[in-house]
Design an enzyme around this catalytic site. Structure first.
Site, PDB file in Angstrom:
ATOM      1  N   LEU A  84       0.815  -1.214   0.000  1.00 29.61           N
ATOM      2  CA  LEU A  84       0.000   0.000   0.000  1.00 29.61           C
ATOM      3  C   LEU A  84       0.848   1.264   0.000  1.00 29.61           C
ATOM      4  CD1 LEU A  84      -1.702  -2.180   2.120  1.00 29.61           C
ATOM      5  CD2 LEU A  84      -3.374  -0.400   1.647  1.00 29.61           C
ATOM      6  N   TYR A 152       0.102  11.538 -10.804  1.00 30.24           N
ATOM      7  CA  TYR A 152      -0.186  10.475  -9.844  1.00 30.24           C
ATOM      8  C   TYR A 152      -0.858   9.284 -10.518  1.00 30.24           C
ATOM      9  CZ  TYR A 152      -2.772   7.814  -6.383  1.00 30.24           C
ATOM     10  OH  TYR A 152      -3.325   6.785  -5.651  1.00 30.24           O
ATOM     11  N   LEU A 275      -8.897  23.675  -7.039  1.00 29.93           N
ATOM     12  CA  LEU A 275      -9.318  23.149  -8.335  1.00 29.93           C
ATOM     13  C   LEU A 275      -8.161  22.455  -9.050  1.00 29.93           C
ATOM     14  CD1 LEU A 275     -11.412  26.183  -9.632  1.00 29.93           C
ATOM     15  CD2 LEU A 275     -12.312  24.002  -8.768  1.00 29.93           C
TER      16      LEU A 275
END
Length: 329
Positions: A84, A152, A275
């Site tokens: 993880l 990511y 945002l």
């Protein structure tokens, strides 16, 4: 599967989902070795907040996922690895894409290589619903195209493909678990639900990013149970599993749910710094978890209302842990 005495390595164990997976495995009787990032204060993250009886059972090892030798040493004698560990902040990946890619891709490569070389019986690799990008169809099943809409998500797509390649090339018994927006106790203000809850409890207004995006929120205890089931079922090897609630909700409607359970109604503002870049924003995520139900026998047990109430109770008890400006990258 009987976990009693099974040696298990959990990377990212000090984090949000990782601490819940660690806790569940110890309660099942496993001998858990958490692999955590070294720091000079020996800060164990959320592991330090587990029940003391559980903490006493842990064989904590500090190191860096990018250090292949450290990973290999940590994996010695392990039968199962839950991987993880990752850099998970999307806004941080805009600012530091190289660091995010190196941690998530090379770290995964080191885990897979160690598992291959040591003959580990099962590797549970952690993906993310972000790899799907904005839904092209809903609900999203595991055959949905992968779209790298942020550094990511691109790093996690690469890590997922590495896991797939080790299964195909070396017959490594790996399972990929793809959680959708987990939430619950121990989550930071990097995530939207604790952000809304903390603001609703402590401020005179709610400040968020895009309120129209839709997400599938899954209570973290259910998410952790999905990880453990992926390690227990032989038919899971080589497969990818969505772990989601099967319900989508806009962030705006989520705010209304929080108002309902807190009894407070506040003005809601859109804050520019929250945002994402327009083409990077994932507009819609909605999980089809029927494959997990069919093969793993996994289904979510906690609905959104109950999960929010449990999370609110935890946040109320830990308000001193949250920074005053309520914005975390």
């Amino acid at each position: 599967m009987n976990w009693n005495g099974v040696p298990v390595l959990v990377t990212g164990a000090a984090g949000f989902i990782g601490s819940h997976v660690t806790e569940l495995l110890v309660r099942r009787g496993a001998r858990v070795r958490p692999f955590v990032r070294y720091n000079s204060t020996r800060n164990l993250g959320w592991l330090a907040h587990l029940d003391p009886a559980i903490q006493q059972e842990l064989d904590v090892v500090a190191g860096d996922l990018g250090d292949a030798e450290a990973v290999l040493q940590a994996a010695q004698g392990m039968e199962v690895i839950f991987h993880l560990g990752a850099m998970i902040s999307i806004p941080y990946s805009y600012a530091h894409p190289r660091e995010v890619v190196e941690t998530n891709l090379i770290g995964t490569l080191n885990i897979l290589t160690a598992a291959r070389d040591l003959g580990v019986r099962r590797v549970i690799h952690t993906s993310t619903s972000e790899v799907y990008g904005t839904a092209r169809f809903v609900p999203i099943d595991e055959n949905h195209p992968l779209q790298g809409q942020s550094p990511y998500s691109a790093s996690k797509i690469g890590a997922d493909k590495l896991a797939e390649s080790f299964f195909c090339s070396y017959e490594l018994p790996v399972v990929t678990v793809r959680p959708f927006n987990a939430y619950g106790p121990r989550q930071s203000l990097r995530a939207v639900i604790p952000t809304i809850l903390v603001q609703a409890l402590t401020r005179d207004r709610i400040q968020l990013g895009d309120l129209s995006t839709k997400r599938d929120f899954t209570y973290v205890v259910d998410t952790a149970a999905g990880f453990v089931r992926a390690a227990e079922v032989d038919e899971a090897v080589g497969e990818v599993f969505n772990i989601g609630s099967g319900r989508e909700i806009t962030i705006g409607d989520l705010v209304e749910e929080v108002f309902s359970i807190t009894g407070r109604r506040l003005p809601v503002e859109q804050e520019a710094k929250r945002l994402r870049p327009t083409r990077s924003e994932v507009r819609r995520l909605w999980a089809d978890s029927s494959k997990a139900a069919r093969i793993l026998g996994w289904r979510p047990q906690v609905d959104l209302r109950e999960g929010l109430e449990r999370t609110l109770a935890w946040v109320n008890d830990h308000l001193d842990r949250f920074p005053g400006d309520n914005y975390v990258v």
